[in-house]
Design an enzyme around this catalytic site. Structure first.
Site, PDB file in Angstrom:
ATOM      1  N   LYS A  56       0.836  -1.202   0.000  1.00  0.00           N
ATOM      2  CA  LYS A  56       0.000   0.000   0.000  1.00  0.00           C
ATOM      3  C   LYS A  56       0.866   1.246   0.000  1.00  0.00           C
ATOM      4  O   LYS A  56       0.504   2.254  -0.606  1.00  0.00           O
ATOM      5  CB  LYS A  56      -0.907   0.009   1.236  1.00  0.00           C
ATOM      6  CG  LYS A  56      -2.103  -0.929   1.110  1.00  0.00           C
ATOM      7  CD  LYS A  56      -3.057  -0.749   2.284  1.00  0.00           C
ATOM      8  CE  LYS A  56      -3.726  -2.056   2.633  1.00  0.00           C
ATOM      9  NZ  LYS A  56      -5.114  -2.182   2.396  1.00  0.00           N
ATOM     10  N   ARG A  93      -6.855  -7.987  -9.131  1.00  0.00           N
ATOM     11  CA  ARG A  93      -7.521  -9.279  -9.326  1.00  0.00           C
ATOM     12  C   ARG A  93      -9.009  -9.022  -9.474  1.00  0.00           C
ATOM     13  O   ARG A  93      -9.459  -7.884  -9.375  1.00  0.00           O
ATOM     14  CB  ARG A  93      -7.301 -10.149  -8.093  1.00  0.00           C
ATOM     15  CG  ARG A  93      -7.723  -9.376  -6.836  1.00  0.00           C
ATOM     16  CD  ARG A  93      -7.753 -10.190  -5.596  1.00  0.00           C
ATOM     17  NE  ARG A  93      -7.751  -9.372  -4.415  1.00  0.00           N
ATOM     18  CZ  ARG A  93      -8.814  -8.790  -3.869  1.00  0.00           C
ATOM     19  NH1 ARG A  93     -10.002  -8.917  -4.433  1.00  0.00           N
ATOM     20  NH2 ARG A  93      -8.711  -8.061  -2.773  1.00  0.00           N
ATOM     21  N   GLU A 135      -2.665   7.041   8.283  1.00  0.00           N
ATOM     22  CA  GLU A 135      -3.481   7.910   7.443  1.00  0.00           C
ATOM     23  C   GLU A 135      -4.428   8.730   8.294  1.00  0.00           C
ATOM     24  O   GLU A 135      -4.829   8.304   9.370  1.00  0.00           O
ATOM     25  CB  GLU A 135      -4.382   7.048   6.539  1.00  0.00           C
ATOM     26  CG  GLU A 135      -3.810   6.771   5.191  1.00  0.00           C
ATOM     27  CD  GLU A 135      -4.718   5.868   4.375  1.00  0.00           C
ATOM     28  OE1 GLU A 135      -5.919   5.745   4.674  1.00  0.00           O
ATOM     29  OE2 GLU A 135      -4.193   5.273   3.429  1.00  0.00           O
TER      30      GLU A 135
HETATM   31  P1  ADP Z   1      -8.023  -3.682   3.117  1.00  0.00           P
HETATM   32  O1  ADP Z   1      -7.026  -3.808   2.021  1.00  0.00           O
HETATM   33  O2  ADP Z   1      -7.571  -4.344   4.390  1.00  0.00           O
HETATM   34  O3  ADP Z   1      -9.400  -4.029   2.724  1.00  0.00           O
HETATM   35  P2  ADP Z   1      -8.447  -0.838   2.663  1.00  0.00           P
HETATM   36  O4  ADP Z   1      -7.309   0.066   2.576  1.00  0.00           O
HETATM   37  O5  ADP Z   1      -9.097  -1.270   1.408  1.00  0.00           O
HETATM   38  O6  ADP Z   1      -8.017  -2.128   3.504  1.00  0.00           O
HETATM   39  O7  ADP Z   1      -9.546  -0.224   3.626  1.00  0.00           O
HETATM   40  C1  ADP Z   1     -10.663  -0.968   4.055  1.00  0.00           C
HETATM   41  C2  ADP Z   1     -11.727  -0.055   4.607  1.00  0.00           C
HETATM   42  O8  ADP Z   1     -11.273   0.706   5.712  1.00  0.00           O
HETATM   43  C3  ADP Z   1     -12.225   0.991   3.628  1.00  0.00           C
HETATM   44  O9  ADP Z   1     -13.195   0.482   2.788  1.00  0.00           O
HETATM   45  C4  ADP Z   1     -12.767   2.063   4.544  1.00  0.00           C
HETATM   46  O10 ADP Z   1     -14.038   1.729   5.020  1.00  0.00           O
HETATM   47  C5  ADP Z   1     -11.838   2.014   5.706  1.00  0.00           C
HETATM   48  N1  ADP Z   1     -10.774   3.024   5.537  1.00  0.00           N
HETATM   49  C6  ADP Z   1      -9.597   2.853   4.921  1.00  0.00           C
HETATM   50  N2  ADP Z   1      -8.867   3.986   4.960  1.00  0.00           N
HETATM   51  C7  ADP Z   1      -9.602   4.894   5.634  1.00  0.00           C
HETATM   52  C8  ADP Z   1      -9.397   6.258   6.044  1.00  0.00           C
HETATM   53  N3  ADP Z   1      -8.270   6.916   5.774  1.00  0.00           N
HETATM   54  N4  ADP Z   1     -10.396   6.888   6.726  1.00  0.00           N
HETATM   55  C9  ADP Z   1     -11.540   6.237   7.030  1.00  0.00           C
HETATM   56  N5  ADP Z   1     -11.778   4.968   6.697  1.00  0.00           N
HETATM   57  C10 ADP Z   1     -10.828   4.290   6.009  1.00  0.00           C
END
Ligand code: ADP
Length: 673
Positions: free
Chosen positions: A116, A292, A200
């Site tokens: 990431k 994917r 973040e």
């Molecule tokens: P993973 O790869 O583990 O699924 P993601 O980066 O896709 O993780 O994030 C999963 C979820 O977490 C997102 O869909 C969102 O709901 C929440 N999320 C991620 N980053 C943030 C953020 N900066 N602020 C608020 N919610 C977040």
């Protein structure tokens, strides 16, 4: 088109890929672990090869064994599905090296997006907007804490290698940072073998909106619009839809372009998803790209009329994208609900067990059921606990929501806990019906979505009693048919008793209480005295019933015809009625053991797993809510906390120990007031 494709996966996604292959006349090769010898994907494929033990590391993650099977079976391509090897650049590279086609992007593109933090750096350069945060190399505790301070609380800690919400922690204030960091690192290390973290800004009311992209090897790259996946628990999606509610053509164009730019920036090929957070003011930020097919791809298929697995295969064999951007359009609205073996009342803790009853709505063009299990199959600790995906299509969002609710009402699962009732409450919630969704939706509406289960209604108890009576009647009839004297009074099934006033009692355990249903026999059925309400006053109900050929209970309760599912395993009954279920135990007072009182202070493992940390010492005094021990199961951490103020009397396991479901972890002495 390829002659033969190997599917390096299991469960619903393996079955999903096999279905498209069959439609295209492509022969299929399955691989399976020891635990999956009788699995549905094995039965569906033309050939299947055993590749090792139950644990994923011993089977579905054994790239070399899978490549050997491809060579042995003559498959020219490998479809990795999602999870397992799908985002493993090394595996994609080895496939290419030995001349096999990996149905997915080139290894380089997987690598670029695999971390990431590295992905964010690439996206920054490609001018795709990012959430403010720290994605540097330096992983020193102090540097990360400083970054959090600079970004401003609340912050989100994320595992750089993460996925599925694992290794992620929201941190509200500086004092909680160190503990959260340690726990997120541990979880990430266990799940991904890497503990690199990024920090973040935590957006408080965002939506998760992602864009499906597709690229071919001739420079073609399109997007297939967006999906809203805001309905999440534990940062994991449970309901997804396409298009996103309230999406404007302008925003769709901007997000689509950003997603296509992201794909082009890394020389992407195949199906990919660019995930964004959409803030309340309409600004959107790149989160990550999944290289994917996604679990939720069917909602995109439903609104575009395309088969994305077919697109994947065509692109993989070197073909052009089947349609150009201008030829793609959105038709209607689609929703997907993920049915999981889990317990919503225990923070959605994954559940395991046998699917003693498994019934889905009948499939038709507007209702799709994607599953990889059948009645009688096991949901084990080894794999993802998703049981099925229910996918519906309607002309507009309203129609889709209504169809989803109806379809969920037709799902009948017994034998383990599921989130079906919970999904139905989400789909029926006024805010959801209005499209007012954010990633905090579940948290925000928790009280309405997860009401206290409470006591069984009089109707549920009547159905439980009827089930027991019908079953006894059937057994008595069978015994009579088998006996020498079918006319013996002992073979009567109408409750006839010598010197009896023609009634008897059935006992159940409901909501931790013993309840008694008194049964009076009437010629055409029963009169039941059923306790109801908080004080459990008795109500009288007339009831009659029989089981149909499906094993469903056809009941008549006080003149109302009801079709219910009552599934019994040992003493446990699951009563499913109009999409809501209730669990009871049948109880025989004669078997009651003396002194079996609750409150013994045993703290047990909620599921099989591994102890990863013990935070207390024997003899230590703790306050209610203090963390005692952390258990890792299904790659997630579960914290056992003190149920009350008290003392840790004994600790039965140490970090690193494996524990069984129900094993006593600690003995705890509650301080008496
Ligand atoms: P993973 O790869 O583990 O699924 P993601 O980066 O896709 O993780 O994030 C999963 C979820 O977490 C997102 O869909 C969102 O709901 C929440 N999320 C991620 N980053 C943030 C953020 N900066 N602020 C608020 N919610 C977040």
């Amino acid at each position: 088109m390829f002659d033969k494709v190997l599917i390096a996966n299991r469960g619903e996604i393996a079955c999903r890929v096999i279905r498209t292959c069959k439609r295209l006349g492509v022969r299929t090769v399955a691989v399976y672990s020891e635990a999956d010898a009788d699995a549905m994907h094995v039965a569906m494929a033309d050939e299947a090869y055993h590749i090792g033990g139950a644990a994923a590391a011993d089977s579905y993650l054994r790239g070399n064994a899978i490549i050997e099977v491809a060579e042995q079976s003559g498959a020219l391509a490998i479809h990795p599905g999602y999870g397992f090897l799908s985002e493993n650049a090394g595996f994609a590279r080895t496939c290419a090296d030995v001349g096999l086609i990996f149905v997915g992007p080139p290894a380089k593109a997987i690598e670029a997006m695999g971390s990431k933090s590295a992905a964010k750096a690439i996206m920054e350069a490609a001018k795709v907007p990012l959430v403010p945060g720290y994605h540097g190399e330096d992983q020193d505790d102090a540097i990360l804490a400083e970054a959090a301070e600079r970004i401003g609380y609340p912050v989100l800690l994320k595992a750089s290698a993460g996925g599925g919400g694992k290794g992620m922690r929201v941190v509200e204030r500086a004092s909680a940072f160190a503990d959260a960091l340690a726990s997120a690192r541990r979880e990430s290390k266990a799940a991904f073998g890497d503990s690199h973290m990024l920090v973040e800004k935590y957006l408080t009311r965002p939506r998760h909106v992602e864009v499906q992209v597709f690229a071919d090897t001739h420079g073609g790259c399109v997007h297939l619009f967006e999906r809203d996946c805001s309905i999440q628990r534990r940062h994991q999606k449970v309901i997804e839809e396409a298009p996103a509610p309230g999406m404007t053509p302008e925003l769709r164009r901007k997000m689509g372009e950003a997603a296509v730019n992201a794909a082009k920036a890394i020389g992407y090929v195949g199906a990919g998803t660019v995930e964004f957070l959409l803030d309340e003011d309409g600004s959107f930020y790149f989160m990550e790209m999944n290289t994917r097919l996604q679990v939720e791809h069917p909602v995109t298929e439903m609104i575009t009329g395309q088969d994305l697995v077919e697109w994947q295969l065509r692109v993989a064999e070197g073909g052009h994208l089947p349609l150009s951007q201008d030829e793609l359009g959105v038709d209607g609205h689609s929703m997907e609900a993920r049915i999981y073996a889990e317990d919503p009342d225990r923070n959605f803790l994954p559940a395991t067990g046998t699917l003693r009853r498994l019934r889905f709505p009948v499939e038709e063009p507007h209702v799709r059921v994607e599953t990889g299990v059948r009645e009688g199959d096991e949901v084990s600790i080894y794999y993802d606990p998703m049981i099925a995906k229910l996918v519906v299509w309607g002309e507009d969002r309203n129609a889709a929501v209504r169809l989803l609710r109806q379809a969920l009402g037709e799902v009948k699962i017994a034998g383990l806990s599921t989130n079906v009732d919970f999904l139905a409450s989400v789909a029926g919630h006024p805010a959801f019906m209005e499209g007012d969704v954010t990633t905090r939706f579940i948290e925000q509406h928790q009280a309405e979505l997860l009401p206290e289960k409470g006591k069984a209604s009089a109707r549920v108890l009547a159905l439980a009693a009827l089930h027991v009576l019908v079953k006894r009647g059937d057994e008595a009839r069978q015994a009579a048919a088998a006996s020498a004297d079918p006319h013996s009074p002992w073979a009567q099934t109408d409750g006839w008793r010598l010197n009896d006033d023609n009634h008897h009692e059935l006992y159940f355990i409901d909501d931790g209480e013993e309840v008694c249903v008194t049964v009076h026999y009437r010629g055409d059925g029963y009169l039941l005295e059923v306790p109801q309400g908080e004080g459990r006053a008795a109500a009288e109900l007339r009831a009659a019933g029989e089981t149909d050929h499906n094993g469903d209970l056809l009941a008549d309760v006080d003149g109302v015809r009801i079709k219910a599912v009552v599934s019994q395993h040992a003493d446990e009954l699951t009563i499913i009625l109009h999409g809501s279920s209730h669990r009871l135990a049948v109880f025989d007072p004669a078997m009651r053991a003396a002194g079996q009182e609750a409150g013994t202070g045993r703290l047990t493992a909620p599921m099989p797993g591994k102890v990863v940390a013990v935070m207390v010492k024997e003899g230590q005094k703790v306050e209610q809510g203090v963390q005692l021990l952390v258990l890792e199961a299904m790659k997630m951490e579960h914290t056992i906390t003190a149920p009350a103020d008290g003392t840790v009397a004994a600790i039965h396991f140490a970090a690193g120990d494996q524990v069984d479901d129900g094993a006593e972890l600690l003995s705890f002495e509650v301080v008496e007031e």
